[in-house]
Design a protein around this motif. Structure first.
Motif, PDB file in Angstrom:
ATOM      1  N   ALA A 153     -12.459  30.555  22.363  1.00 56.65           N
ATOM      2  CA  ALA A 153     -12.356  30.502  20.905  1.00 56.65           C
ATOM      3  C   ALA A 153     -13.731  30.493  20.268  1.00 56.65           C
ATOM      4  O   ALA A 153     -13.967  31.173  19.258  1.00 56.65           O
ATOM      5  N   ALA A 154     -14.657  29.730  20.853  1.00 58.45           N
ATOM      6  CA  ALA A 154     -16.016  29.676  20.313  1.00 58.45           C
ATOM      7  C   ALA A 154     -16.685  31.042  20.409  1.00 58.45           C
ATOM      8  O   ALA A 154     -17.330  31.502  19.456  1.00 58.45           O
ATOM      9  N   LYS A 155     -16.538  31.711  21.538  1.00 57.19           N
ATOM     10  CA  LYS A 155     -17.160  33.028  21.689  1.00 57.19           C
ATOM     11  C   LYS A 155     -16.612  34.018  20.664  1.00 57.19           C
ATOM     12  O   LYS A 155     -17.377  34.774  20.051  1.00 57.19           O
ATOM     13  N   LYS A 156     -15.314  34.002  20.462  1.00 59.28           N
ATOM     14  CA  LYS A 156     -14.685  34.926  19.524  1.00 59.28           C
ATOM     15  C   LYS A 156     -15.246  34.746  18.110  1.00 59.28           C
ATOM     16  O   LYS A 156     -15.394  35.720  17.364  1.00 59.28           O
ATOM     17  N   GLU A 157     -15.577  33.501  17.750  1.00 61.78           N
ATOM     18  CA  GLU A 157     -16.065  33.200  16.407  1.00 61.78           C
ATOM     19  C   GLU A 157     -17.586  33.229  16.296  1.00 61.78           C
ATOM     20  O   GLU A 157     -18.130  32.930  15.233  1.00 61.78           O
ATOM     21  N   GLY A 158     -18.277  33.606  17.377  1.00 65.45           N
ATOM     22  CA  GLY A 158     -19.732  33.635  17.345  1.00 65.45           C
ATOM     23  C   GLY A 158     -20.339  32.248  17.320  1.00 65.45           C
ATOM     24  O   GLY A 158     -21.428  32.044  16.763  1.00 65.45           O
ATOM     25  N   LYS A 159     -19.659  31.293  17.956  1.00 58.82           N
ATOM     26  CA  LYS A 159     -20.131  29.910  18.009  1.00 58.82           C
ATOM     27  C   LYS A 159     -20.414  29.523  19.461  1.00 58.82           C
ATOM     28  O   LYS A 159     -20.329  30.355  20.369  1.00 58.82           O
ATOM     29  N   ILE A 160     -20.753  28.259  19.693  1.00 63.10           N
ATOM     30  CA  ILE A 160     -21.042  27.775  21.041  1.00 63.10           C
ATOM     31  C   ILE A 160     -20.185  26.553  21.329  1.00 63.10           C
ATOM     32  O   ILE A 160     -20.115  25.623  20.528  1.00 63.10           O
ATOM     33  N   ALA A 161     -19.535  26.558  22.490  1.00 63.85           N
ATOM     34  CA  ALA A 161     -18.778  25.406  22.973  1.00 63.85           C
ATOM     35  C   ALA A 161     -19.722  24.506  23.754  1.00 63.85           C
ATOM     36  O   ALA A 161     -20.402  24.965  24.673  1.00 63.85           O
ATOM     37  N   MET A 162     -19.768  23.226  23.392  1.00 59.52           N
ATOM     38  CA  MET A 162     -20.686  22.284  24.029  1.00 59.52           C
ATOM     39  C   MET A 162     -19.896  21.255  24.835  1.00 59.52           C
ATOM     40  O   MET A 162     -19.064  20.528  24.287  1.00 59.52           O
ATOM     41  N   VAL A 163     -20.160  21.218  26.140  1.00 61.73           N
ATOM     42  CA  VAL A 163     -19.534  20.251  27.040  1.00 61.73           C
ATOM     43  C   VAL A 163     -20.482  19.073  27.195  1.00 61.73           C
ATOM     44  O   VAL A 163     -21.629  19.245  27.606  1.00 61.73           O
ATOM     45  N   PHE A 164     -20.003  17.875  26.900  1.00 65.99           N
ATOM     46  CA  PHE A 164     -20.858  16.700  27.054  1.00 65.99           C
ATOM     47  C   PHE A 164     -20.748  16.147  28.471  1.00 65.99           C
ATOM     48  O   PHE A 164     -19.661  16.055  29.048  1.00 65.99           O
ATOM     49  N   VAL A 165     -21.921  15.782  29.009  1.00 67.43           N
ATOM     50  CA  VAL A 165     -22.060  15.422  30.413  1.00 67.43           C
ATOM     51  C   VAL A 165     -22.873  14.140  30.540  1.00 67.43           C
ATOM     52  O   VAL A 165     -23.848  13.940  29.811  1.00 67.43           O
ATOM     53  N   ILE A 166     -22.486  13.286  31.488  1.00 67.99           N
ATOM     54  CA  ILE A 166     -23.314  12.170  31.913  1.00 67.99           C
ATOM     55  C   ILE A 166     -23.807  12.520  33.316  1.00 67.99           C
ATOM     56  O   ILE A 166     -23.014  12.670  34.247  1.00 67.99           O
ATOM     57  N   GLU A 167     -25.117  12.627  33.454  1.00 65.54           N
ATOM     58  CA  GLU A 167     -25.694  13.230  34.658  1.00 65.54           C
ATOM     59  C   GLU A 167     -25.598  12.343  35.894  1.00 65.54           C
ATOM     60  O   GLU A 167     -25.642  12.844  37.021  1.00 65.54           O
ATOM     61  N   GLY A 168     -25.494  11.041  35.712  1.00 65.25           N
ATOM     62  CA  GLY A 168     -25.355  10.126  36.836  1.00 65.25           C
ATOM     63  C   GLY A 168     -24.434   8.982  36.455  1.00 65.25           C
ATOM     64  O   GLY A 168     -24.405   8.556  35.296  1.00 65.25           O
ATOM     65  N   ALA A 169     -23.690   8.437  37.417  1.00 70.53           N
ATOM     66  CA  ALA A 169     -22.631   7.465  37.123  1.00 70.53           C
ATOM     67  C   ALA A 169     -23.105   6.015  37.093  1.00 70.53           C
ATOM     68  O   ALA A 169     -22.265   5.113  36.988  1.00 70.53           O
ATOM     69  N   ALA A 170     -24.395   5.757  37.157  1.00 75.35           N
ATOM     70  CA  ALA A 170     -24.880   4.376  37.114  1.00 75.35           C
ATOM     71  C   ALA A 170     -24.323   3.587  35.918  1.00 75.35           C
ATOM     72  O   ALA A 170     -24.006   2.399  36.063  1.00 75.35           O
ATOM     73  N   PRO A 171     -24.173   4.188  34.723  1.00 73.82           N
ATOM     74  CA  PRO A 171     -23.690   3.403  33.574  1.00 73.82           C
ATOM     75  C   PRO A 171     -22.276   2.855  33.731  1.00 73.82           C
ATOM     76  O   PRO A 171     -21.920   1.895  33.043  1.00 73.82           O
ATOM     77  N   ILE A 172     -21.458   3.414  34.615  1.00 73.85           N
ATOM     78  CA  ILE A 172     -20.110   2.863  34.750  1.00 73.85           C
ATOM     79  C   ILE A 172     -20.136   1.573  35.558  1.00 73.85           C
ATOM     80  O   ILE A 172     -19.120   0.856  35.618  1.00 73.85           O
ATOM     81  N   GLU A 173     -21.277   1.258  36.177  1.00 72.89           N
ATOM     82  CA  GLU A 173     -21.444   0.047  36.983  1.00 72.89           C
ATOM     83  C   GLU A 173     -20.335  -0.037  38.028  1.00 72.89           C
ATOM     84  O   GLU A 173     -20.181   0.876  38.823  1.00 72.89           O
ATOM     85  N   GLY A 184     -11.997   9.992  27.498  1.00 72.94           N
ATOM     86  CA  GLY A 184     -11.394   9.829  26.171  1.00 72.94           C
ATOM     87  C   GLY A 184     -12.351  10.126  25.041  1.00 72.94           C
ATOM     88  O   GLY A 184     -11.941  10.568  23.961  1.00 72.94           O
ATOM     89  N   LEU A 185     -13.661   9.913  25.278  1.00 67.32           N
ATOM     90  CA  LEU A 185     -14.688  10.214  24.276  1.00 67.32           C
ATOM     91  C   LEU A 185     -15.154  11.668  24.349  1.00 67.32           C
ATOM     92  O   LEU A 185     -16.053  12.064  23.608  1.00 67.32           O
ATOM     93  N   GLY A 186     -14.534  12.444  25.238  1.00 72.93           N
ATOM     94  CA  GLY A 186     -14.830  13.874  25.275  1.00 72.93           C
ATOM     95  C   GLY A 186     -15.808  14.313  26.335  1.00 72.93           C
ATOM     96  O   GLY A 186     -16.201  15.479  26.379  1.00 72.93           O
ATOM     97  N   VAL A 187     -16.239  13.418  27.226  1.00 75.87           N
ATOM     98  CA  VAL A 187     -17.108  13.806  28.344  1.00 75.87           C
ATOM     99  C   VAL A 187     -16.246  14.502  29.388  1.00 75.87           C
ATOM    100  O   VAL A 187     -15.162  14.018  29.734  1.00 75.87           O
ATOM    101  N   ARG A 188     -16.710  15.636  29.894  1.00 75.90           N
ATOM    102  CA  ARG A 188     -15.900  16.416  30.826  1.00 75.90           C
ATOM    103  C   ARG A 188     -16.586  16.648  32.179  1.00 75.90           C
ATOM    104  O   ARG A 188     -16.039  17.352  33.037  1.00 75.90           O
ATOM    105  N   GLN A 189     -17.764  16.086  32.378  1.00 76.56           N
ATOM    106  CA  GLN A 189     -18.419  16.190  33.680  1.00 76.56           C
ATOM    107  C   GLN A 189     -19.232  14.924  33.917  1.00 76.56           C
ATOM    108  O   GLN A 189     -19.880  14.401  33.003  1.00 76.56           O
ATOM    109  N   LEU A 190     -19.212  14.434  35.172  1.00 79.54           N
ATOM    110  CA  LEU A 190     -19.943  13.226  35.533  1.00 79.54           C
ATOM    111  C   LEU A 190     -20.623  13.437  36.879  1.00 79.54           C
ATOM    112  O   LEU A 190     -19.987  13.885  37.840  1.00 79.54           O
ATOM    113  N   GLY A 191     -21.921  13.121  36.937  1.00 77.62           N
ATOM    114  CA  GLY A 191     -22.634  13.159  38.204  1.00 77.62           C
ATOM    115  C   GLY A 191     -22.335  11.908  39.015  1.00 77.62           C
ATOM    116  O   GLY A 191     -22.244  10.810  38.466  1.00 77.62           O
ATOM    117  N   VAL A 192     -22.184  12.053  40.318  1.00 81.82           N
ATOM    118  CA  VAL A 192     -21.904  10.904  41.175  1.00 81.82           C
ATOM    119  C   VAL A 192     -23.092   9.948  41.180  1.00 81.82           C
ATOM    120  O   VAL A 192     -22.943   8.738  40.990  1.00 81.82           O
TER     121      VAL A 192
END
Length: 405
Positions: A153-173, A184-192
């Motif tokens: 959908a973003a490409k069709k409209e000349g926009k950019i889709a942004m995937v939010f990522v947390i690069e490392g899982a230390a913050p989950i403790e 739930g907050l929209g993050v779709r990738q997590l580094g181990v």
């Protein structure tokens, strides 16, 4: 080459809904094209082919930080001061000049020092994410990407889709439910892990890799259940391999290179690359300064970078490689020097082979420049349309359809 803005872009500066100097501290950010606008030349026929390919296939950048460093990088303090404000500046106009249709934004992550000089604190990660989402809500060019349909959908409209990522899982403790919260907050990738070890497993800076922990296995299972893409780019080799084996879904190594080309802790062994491919995953090649070097080049440039790409392609096939250039806007080498300890650049990039340090990686200096030049290099080196479509985005989208569904 004439530079054109994407059709869906409307002029916008980060946080322009606020009053500079009153609502937030004014920072002297770098120009996005501070090192020039370096473009590989093509002949007219090749140029037309490049435009046609980019018009019909989504371009997915699997790992970037599309924000800015400060203009003055002669000392650390201006940059540290900017990072402590917790108001990362996204390069909207710079991205509008790119060919990118979907960008995996890793935000501040390792430079997130709002409350601690060591970074990676849960409250800081949530602060960073919330601040960026608020900024996105006040413009309509960058779309918060949560599904594969958002990319098209973003490409069709000349926009950019942004995937939010947390690069490392230390913050989950030790809280596995924080994976659900991030999703739930929209993050779709997590580094181990990032380069340091955490409760899930060992990072690539460690001398001894104990592999994926029992908690790490629980987290991999939870990520599979919620639909979170798993990344093992900064893991120790055993931890990364364990994650691949334990996951029921394909995983990615979003930004790395091949040890077979340049042997450092940061890069991937043949065995790990083969394991990721055997599970249906993708290896993204990174261009952060002085990572994807090459003994045949002894410097870092687009040819040494693409040597890593071709090595992985020859090892596991064209279906399992893509691009996660790990770039930003501003002096990336200066940022590595400033954050050498926090980013573990010294520990993970050690080599006994002397090499020439570059001020920037020409043709791959930032996300925009990389998106111009990677397809051009592929065209100049005889890749077919089908092959180019796969590595620019097709392979990534195949994995996302399986993991995010």
């Amino acid at each position: 080459m004439e530079f054109q803005l994407k059709k869906g872009y409307r002029p916008y500066e980060a946080y322009q809904y606020l009053e500079p100097g009153r609502d937030f501290k004014v920072i002297d950010w770098a120009d996005w094209d501070w090192a020039g606008r370096n473009v590989l030349p093509l002949n007219p026929e090749e140029e037309a082919r490049c435009r046609e390919l980019l018009e019909r296939t989504p371009y997915v950048s699997l790992h970037d930080h599309p924000d800015f460093t400060t203009r003055d990088m002669s000392t650390c303090e201006p940059l540290f001061d900017a990072m402590r404000t917790g108001r990362d500046r996204c390069g909207y106009e710079a991205l509008a000049y790119s060919n990118i249709d979907c960008i995996f934004d890793n935000m501040m992550d390792g430079t997130n020092i709002i409350s601690s000089p060591n970074g990676w604190k849960w409250i800081d990660i949530i602060h960073d994410l919330g601040m960026r989402l608020c900024d996105l809500a006040h413009q309509d060019f960058i779309v918060h990407c949560k599904t594969v349909d958002d990319i098209f959908a973003a490409k069709k409209e000349g926009k950019i889709a942004m995937v939010f990522v947390i690069e490392g899982a230390a913050p989950i403790e030790n809280e596995v439910d924080r994976i659900d919260i991030l999703y739930g907050l929209g993050v779709r990738q997590l580094g181990v892990t990032y380069s340091e070890s955490n409760a899930l497993g060992s990072g690539c800076k460690e001398d001894h890799d104990g592999g994926l922990t029992m908690f790490g296995k629980q987290c991999v299972e939870r990520m599979n259940k919620v639909g979170m893409l798993i990344d093992v780019s900064h893991c120790g080799s055993q931890t990364a391999y364990d994650a691949v084996v334990h996951s029921t879904k394909p995983i990615i190594m979003s930004h790395t290179g091949a040890k077979g080309v340049w042997n450092t802790k940061r890069l991937a062994s043949d065995e790990l690359i083969q394991a990721i491919a055997a599970k249906g995953g993708v290896v993204g090649i990174e261009a952060a300064p002085h990572t994807t070097m090459s003994k045949t080049r002894m410097t870092h440039d687009i040819d040494s970078y693409m040597e890593h790409f071709e090595y992985v392609k020859n090892l596991v096939g064209i279906d399992h490689v893509g691009f996660g250039v790990d770039c930003m806007y501003g002096d990336h080498v200066g940022l590595h020097h400033a954050f050498a300890a926090a980013l573990s650049t010294g520990d993970t990039s050690k080599t006994t082979v002397p090499y020439q340090e570059v001020p920037f990686v020409k043709y791959l200096e930032n996300p925009t420049e990389a998106s111009w030049n990677i397809p051009r290099w592929l065209i100049k080196h005889g890749y077919t349309d089908e092959e180019i479509i796969k590595v620019l985005g097709g392979n990534a989208i195949r994995v996302l359809r399986e993991v995010w569904s």
